[in-house]
Design a protein around this motif. Structure first.
Motif, PDB file in Angstrom:
ATOM      1  N   TYR A  54      -3.530   3.861  -1.603  1.00  0.00           N
ATOM      2  CA  TYR A  54      -3.716   2.855  -2.650  1.00  0.00           C
ATOM      3  C   TYR A  54      -3.284   1.488  -2.118  1.00  0.00           C
ATOM      4  N   THR A  55      -4.033   0.481  -2.477  1.00  0.00           N
ATOM      5  CA  THR A  55      -3.651  -0.901  -2.209  1.00  0.00           C
ATOM      6  C   THR A  55      -3.530  -1.619  -3.544  1.00  0.00           C
ATOM      7  N   GLU A  92       0.841  -1.191   0.000  1.00  0.00           N
ATOM      8  CA  GLU A  92       0.000   0.000   0.000  1.00  0.00           C
ATOM      9  C   GLU A  92       0.876   1.240   0.000  1.00  0.00           C
ATOM     10  N   GLN A 117      -8.217   3.037  -1.553  1.00  0.00           N
ATOM     11  CA  GLN A 117      -8.899   2.298  -0.493  1.00  0.00           C
ATOM     12  C   GLN A 117     -10.273   2.906  -0.205  1.00  0.00           C
ATOM     13  N   ARG A 118     -10.382   4.208  -0.363  1.00  0.00           N
ATOM     14  CA  ARG A 118     -11.653   4.898  -0.142  1.00  0.00           C
ATOM     15  C   ARG A 118     -11.955   5.771  -1.354  1.00  0.00           C
ATOM     16  N   LYS A 139       0.499   5.513   0.768  1.00  0.00           N
ATOM     17  CA  LYS A 139      -0.333   6.594   1.283  1.00  0.00           C
ATOM     18  C   LYS A 139       0.354   7.934   1.029  1.00  0.00           C
TER      19      LYS A 139
END
Length: 246
Positions: free
Chosen positions: A59-60, A47, A84-85, A49
């Motif tokens: 992001y993943t 991931e 992720q969101r 950030k």
């Protein structure tokens, strides 16, 4: 969009190339990133950030090593991730080329990036500045790691997992070493920071310093105009109202 970055590391090319091939080791040097596991051979889950002021995005996804040529010292990788969101995503095709430069190594990275979502609104200019800042920090971390002889396994920012297994979040004890390697070097704070990489320190502050000569006059003019408008408004309110007599 295509992004090109280059930097120099004061270590021999063979040493730098071997470090780059050790994804678990090199992941500890990338600001804002965290390795989650290895679901398949040459494929790594992780991931990333990033924060730009109040906007934060995580992001993943996966990084896959497509090719590594020891003769030409070239690596080809592909990274894919989803927010992720949010509904955004990113897809990057990355080629890293290493060349000797005296006693050191010059690394050139060419990235073909496709990005959608929150980050895309900033445009190529800001994304390029963010990338420059991340790569500069990454290069510094790699050189410090190689100089200190950091162990390739057990960094604070990454967790390992066997191929096809579930990711683990193993975290070594402080000062742990492997194979007699020194633990004097520690991974970048950004890599282990759960809040992600704050791009303010990487792009906004340097941009302000770079353009201080043009920014300051604009700010001064704006403040002067604002104060002048305020003074005019106060004067208008204090003007006596004329009185009329019959």
């Amino acid at each position: 969009m295509q992004l090109t970055n280059s930097f120099r590391i004061d270590r021999p090319p063979a040493e730098v190339f071997e470090a780059f091939l050790d994804i678990e080791r090199i992941a500890t040097c990338m600001p804002g990133s965290r390795l989650l596991g290895q679901p398949a051979e040459d494929t790594y889950a992780g991931e990333v950030k990033v924060k730009v002021g109040p906007l934060g995005v995580a992001y993943t996804g996966e990084l896959k090593l497509l090719e590594a040529n020891h003769e030409t010292m070239t690596m080809t990788m592909r990274a894919k991730g989803r927010e992720q969101r949010g509904a955004g995503n990113a897809d990057a095709h990355v080629v890293a080329q290493l060349t000797a430069d005296g006693s050191g190594t010059v690394v050139e990275i060419v990235t073909d990036l496709s990005i959608r979502g929150k980050v895309a609104q900033f445009g190529r200019g800001v994304i390029g500045d963010v990338t420059d800042g991340i790569i500069a920090k990454f290069a510094k971390n790699v050189e410090q790691m190689l100089t200190a002889g950091q162990s390739p396994v057990g960094a604070a920012a990454s967790g390992g997992a066997p191929a096809g297994g579930a990711p683990t979040a193993a975290k070594p004890t402080a000062g742990a070493t492997s194979g007699g390697a020194s633990a004097d070097w520690a991974p970048a704070a950004e890599a282990a920071d759960n809040d992600g990489l704050d791009a303010w320190s990487l792009i906004v502050v340097p941009m302000l310093k770079k353009h201080a000569g043009s920014v300051v006059p604009v700010v001064v003019a704006a403040v002067a105009g604002y104060l002048g408008a305020r003074a005019g408004a106060r004067k208008g309110r204090q003007r006596p109202v004329p009185r009329y007599y019959e």
